[in-house]
Design a protein around this motif. Sequence first.
Motif, PDB file in Angstrom:
ATOM      1  N   LYS A   1      28.824  51.161  23.419  1.00 23.55           N
ATOM      2  CA  LYS A   1      30.139  51.798  23.287  1.00 23.55           C
ATOM      3  C   LYS A   1      30.460  52.006  21.806  1.00 23.55           C
ATOM      4  N   THR A   2      31.071  53.129  21.519  1.00 24.66           N
ATOM      5  CA  THR A   2      31.469  53.458  20.147  1.00 24.66           C
ATOM      6  C   THR A   2      32.912  53.021  19.936  1.00 24.66           C
ATOM      7  N   VAL A   3      33.193  52.439  18.783  1.00 26.51           N
ATOM      8  CA  VAL A   3      34.571  52.081  18.448  1.00 26.51           C
ATOM      9  C   VAL A   3      34.884  52.622  17.053  1.00 26.51           C
ATOM     10  N   ILE A   4      35.943  53.436  16.959  1.00 26.63           N
ATOM     11  CA  ILE A   4      36.429  53.876  15.649  1.00 26.63           C
ATOM     12  C   ILE A   4      37.515  52.893  15.263  1.00 26.63           C
ATOM     13  N   GLY A   5      37.277  52.153  14.184  1.00 18.90           N
ATOM     14  CA  GLY A   5      38.184  51.077  13.832  1.00 18.90           C
ATOM     15  C   GLY A   5      38.869  51.243  12.504  1.00 18.90           C
ATOM     16  N   LYS A   6      38.452  52.249  11.718  1.00 22.29           N
ATOM     17  CA  LYS A   6      39.011  52.368  10.375  1.00 22.29           C
ATOM     18  C   LYS A   6      38.891  53.815   9.918  1.00 22.29           C
ATOM     19  N   ALA A   7      39.805  54.218   9.032  1.00 19.56           N
ATOM     20  CA  ALA A   7      39.753  55.574   8.482  1.00 19.56           C
ATOM     21  C   ALA A   7      40.199  55.525   7.033  1.00 19.56           C
ATOM     22  N   SER A   8      39.690  56.469   6.238  1.00 20.44           N
ATOM     23  CA  SER A   8      40.217  56.626   4.878  1.00 20.44           C
ATOM     24  C   SER A   8      40.517  58.097   4.672  1.00 20.44           C
ATOM     25  N   TYR A   9      41.516  58.357   3.845  1.00 21.00           N
ATOM     26  CA  TYR A   9      41.975  59.725   3.638  1.00 21.00           C
ATOM     27  C   TYR A   9      42.068  59.984   2.146  1.00 21.00           C
ATOM     28  N   GLU A  10      41.595  61.152   1.739  1.00 17.88           N
ATOM     29  CA  GLU A  10      41.662  61.533   0.336  1.00 17.88           C
ATOM     30  C   GLU A  10      42.195  62.956   0.248  1.00 17.88           C
ATOM     31  N   VAL A  11      43.398  63.101  -0.307  1.00 19.16           N
ATOM     32  CA  VAL A  11      43.987  64.427  -0.460  1.00 19.16           C
ATOM     33  C   VAL A  11      43.465  65.008  -1.766  1.00 19.16           C
ATOM     34  N   LYS A  12      42.950  66.236  -1.706  1.00 24.28           N
ATOM     35  CA  LYS A  12      42.352  66.893  -2.871  1.00 24.28           C
ATOM     36  C   LYS A  12      43.077  68.211  -3.120  1.00 24.28           C
ATOM     37  N   SER A  13      42.702  68.879  -4.193  1.00 20.81           N
ATOM     38  CA  SER A  13      43.434  70.093  -4.572  1.00 20.81           C
ATOM     39  C   SER A  13      43.280  71.214  -3.553  1.00 20.81           C
ATOM     40  N   PHE A  20      36.216  58.749   9.172  1.00 19.45           N
ATOM     41  CA  PHE A  20      36.422  57.788  10.254  1.00 19.45           C
ATOM     42  C   PHE A  20      35.156  56.941  10.368  1.00 19.45           C
ATOM     43  N   PHE A  21      35.326  55.631  10.338  1.00 16.60           N
ATOM     44  CA  PHE A  21      34.200  54.700  10.377  1.00 16.60           C
ATOM     45  C   PHE A  21      34.063  54.162  11.799  1.00 16.60           C
ATOM     46  N   TYR A  22      32.823  54.127  12.308  1.00 14.80           N
ATOM     47  CA  TYR A  22      32.623  53.713  13.692  1.00 14.80           C
ATOM     48  C   TYR A  22      31.509  52.683  13.816  1.00 14.80           C
ATOM     49  N   THR A  23      31.530  51.976  14.953  1.00 17.50           N
ATOM     50  CA  THR A  23      30.422  51.115  15.341  1.00 17.50           C
ATOM     51  C   THR A  23      29.806  51.761  16.576  1.00 17.50           C
ATOM     52  N   GLY A  24      28.586  51.429  16.897  1.00 19.55           N
ATOM     53  CA  GLY A  24      27.930  52.062  18.043  1.00 19.55           C
ATOM     54  C   GLY A  24      27.243  53.341  17.603  1.00 19.55           C
ATOM     55  N   GLU A  25      27.102  54.283  18.538  1.00 23.03           N
ATOM     56  CA  GLU A  25      26.299  55.485  18.274  1.00 23.03           C
ATOM     57  C   GLU A  25      27.096  56.751  17.992  1.00 23.03           C
ATOM     58  N   ALA A  26      28.300  56.871  18.511  1.00 21.74           N
ATOM     59  CA  ALA A  26      29.128  58.082  18.367  1.00 21.74           C
ATOM     60  C   ALA A  26      28.377  59.328  18.828  1.00 21.74           C
ATOM     61  N   ASP A  49      36.176  54.040  21.915  1.00 17.44           N
ATOM     62  CA  ASP A  49      37.482  53.403  21.836  1.00 17.44           C
ATOM     63  C   ASP A  49      37.998  53.629  20.416  1.00 17.44           C
ATOM     64  N   ILE A  50      39.310  53.686  20.257  1.00 14.64           N
ATOM     65  CA  ILE A  50      39.904  53.927  18.941  1.00 14.64           C
ATOM     66  C   ILE A  50      40.941  52.844  18.688  1.00 14.64           C
ATOM     67  N   THR A  51      40.810  52.156  17.558  1.00 14.89           N
ATOM     68  CA  THR A  51      41.791  51.152  17.170  1.00 14.89           C
ATOM     69  C   THR A  51      42.891  51.889  16.408  1.00 14.89           C
ATOM     70  N   LEU A  52      44.005  52.150  17.091  1.00 17.81           N
ATOM     71  CA  LEU A  52      45.019  53.077  16.588  1.00 17.81           C
ATOM     72  C   LEU A  52      45.643  52.692  15.255  1.00 17.81           C
ATOM     73  N   LYS A  53      46.035  51.442  15.098  1.00 23.12           N
ATOM     74  CA  LYS A  53      46.797  51.083  13.897  1.00 23.12           C
ATOM     75  C   LYS A  53      46.010  51.340  12.610  1.00 23.12           C
ATOM     76  N   ASN A  54      44.691  51.380  12.712  1.00 25.49           N
ATOM     77  CA  ASN A  54      43.880  51.591  11.513  1.00 25.49           C
ATOM     78  C   ASN A  54      43.579  53.047  11.206  1.00 25.49           C
ATOM     79  N   GLU A  77      39.715  60.497  21.483  1.00 19.28           N
ATOM     80  CA  GLU A  77      40.069  61.764  20.849  1.00 19.28           C
ATOM     81  C   GLU A  77      40.834  61.488  19.563  1.00 19.28           C
ATOM     82  N   LEU A  78      40.343  62.071  18.465  1.00 18.99           N
ATOM     83  CA  LEU A  78      41.060  62.058  17.194  1.00 18.99           C
ATOM     84  C   LEU A  78      41.823  63.368  17.123  1.00 18.99           C
TER      85      LEU A  78
END
Length: 124
Positions: A1-13, A20-26, A49-54, A77-78
């Motif tokens: 099973k794939t789990v997305i547990g963390k994300a990072s965002y970078e706003v650029k010009s 989005f960082f995941y475990t499993g195969e995606a 599965d998606i860990t929402l708060k992250n 779904e993201l």
Amino acid sequence: KTVIGKASYEVKSNGMMATFFYTGEANGIKHSLKDESKKYISITIEKCDITLKNIEKTFKSGPVKEVKGRVRKGTGELMIYVNDSYSSYEVKRIKSKKEIQVLVYSKSETGEAPVKKKTTGNLM
């Protein structure tokens, strides 16, 4: 099973890069632009599965208004909600790093990939 547990965002010009960082195969990633009451980029991943708060986030500038996640019948779904400055997007999966990168471009500037804003005007 794939789990997305963390994300990072970078706003650029010229847009924003969401990672989005995941475990499993995606496996079984599909993406499309949906326009229901609000326009959003939909990225679905089978058996995920998606860990929402992250991953949930709201933005004040750039082409992205909000990022949300949900899981229905085992499919994650993201949802990346975009505003009027949105022009296009690109999705890349980097298996070696277990990342799904989403580049969201804005209309104001175009380029090969989002670039960092220069903080000073001096070129040496």
